[in-house]
Design a protein around this motif. Sequence first.
Motif, short mmCIF file in Angstrom:
data_model
loop_
_atom_site.label_atom_id
_atom_site.label_comp_id
_atom_site.label_asym_id
_atom_site.label_seq_id
_atom_site.Cartn_x
_atom_site.Cartn_y
_atom_site.Cartn_z
N ILE A 34 18.83 83.48 -21.45
CA ILE A 34 17.61 84.10 -21.95
C ILE A 34 16.44 83.25 -21.52
CG2 ILE A 34 16.36 84.84 -24.00
CD1 ILE A 34 19.07 85.07 -25.42
N THR A 35 15.48 83.87 -20.87
CA THR A 35 14.32 83.12 -20.39
C THR A 35 13.04 83.52 -21.10
OG1 THR A 35 14.00 84.73 -18.63
CG2 THR A 35 15.31 82.77 -18.09
N GLU A 36 13.16 84.36 -22.11
CA GLU A 36 11.99 84.77 -22.86
C GLU A 36 12.19 84.43 -24.33
OE1 GLU A 36 10.50 88.73 -22.09
OE2 GLU A 36 11.43 88.70 -20.11
N TYR A 37 11.21 83.73 -24.88
CA TYR A 37 11.28 83.27 -26.26
C TYR A 37 11.38 84.46 -27.22
CZ TYR A 37 10.39 80.10 -30.14
OH TYR A 37 10.51 79.36 -31.30
N LYS A 114 14.44 73.67 -28.02
CA LYS A 114 14.40 73.07 -26.68
C LYS A 114 13.53 73.90 -25.74
CE LYS A 114 18.93 70.83 -26.86
NZ LYS A 114 20.30 70.84 -26.33
N PHE A 115 13.67 75.20 -25.82
CA PHE A 115 12.91 76.11 -24.97
C PHE A 115 11.41 75.96 -25.25
CE2 PHE A 115 11.14 80.24 -23.71
CZ PHE A 115 11.74 80.44 -22.48
N GLN A 119 8.55 74.67 -22.69
CA GLN A 119 7.33 75.41 -22.39
C GLN A 119 6.11 74.51 -22.55
OE1 GLN A 119 7.71 78.84 -25.03
NE2 GLN A 119 7.94 80.18 -23.26
N ASN A 120 6.07 73.73 -23.62
CA ASN A 120 4.95 72.82 -23.85
C ASN A 120 4.87 71.75 -22.75
OD1 ASN A 120 4.12 74.15 -26.16
ND2 ASN A 120 5.24 72.80 -27.53
N ASP A 121 6.03 71.19 -22.39
CA ASP A 121 6.06 70.19 -21.32
C ASP A 121 5.59 70.78 -19.99
OD1 ASP A 121 7.00 68.37 -23.17
OD2 ASP A 121 9.09 68.41 -22.44
N THR A 122 5.98 72.01 -19.73
CA THR A 122 5.58 72.69 -18.50
C THR A 122 4.06 72.89 -18.46
OG1 THR A 122 7.70 73.83 -18.41
CG2 THR A 122 5.95 74.74 -17.07
#
Length: 156
Positions: A34-37, A114-115, A119-122
């Motif tokens: 899954i790539t969408e929150y 983690k996801f 996202q925040n790190d990205t």
Amino acid sequence: FDSLPPAHYKETMSTILLWIQQSETKVSTPQVTITEYEIMEQRLRELKALQSSLQEQQEGLNYLSTTVEEMSRKAPADVSQKYQAEIEGIVGRWKKLSAQLVEQTQKLEELMTKFHRFQNDTKTLKKWMAEVDVFLKEEWPALGDSAALEKQLEQC
């Protein structure tokens, strides 16, 4: 007649079995990437709804267990064993389903954390890259301007 289950027992049994079967199907859906929150949130809501439904169905399971206990006191041994085996099978599936729900919910919550962190790190990395890009495109100071060269060296 004392050794036969009441009509309500059979109705409750079919309801519980149907619910278990449907829930096992929902829980056993293959796990995909899954790539969408938002999709992860939706799946978490579904799992929590199943857990809530599991608690609602607990009363029916308790009724079945109690009824089997009462019947086994009055029924012949072979009849009693039949109903005991039936309820043990259902309780086993119930416990397995309950454990799967807890495990999948915890795992999904961890993955969502983690996801979100990823996202925040990205975002932070993209912001930093944009700043570096601006810095690299800046005009270099003249060779004789030592103060400007020192400032640029510190920025590097």
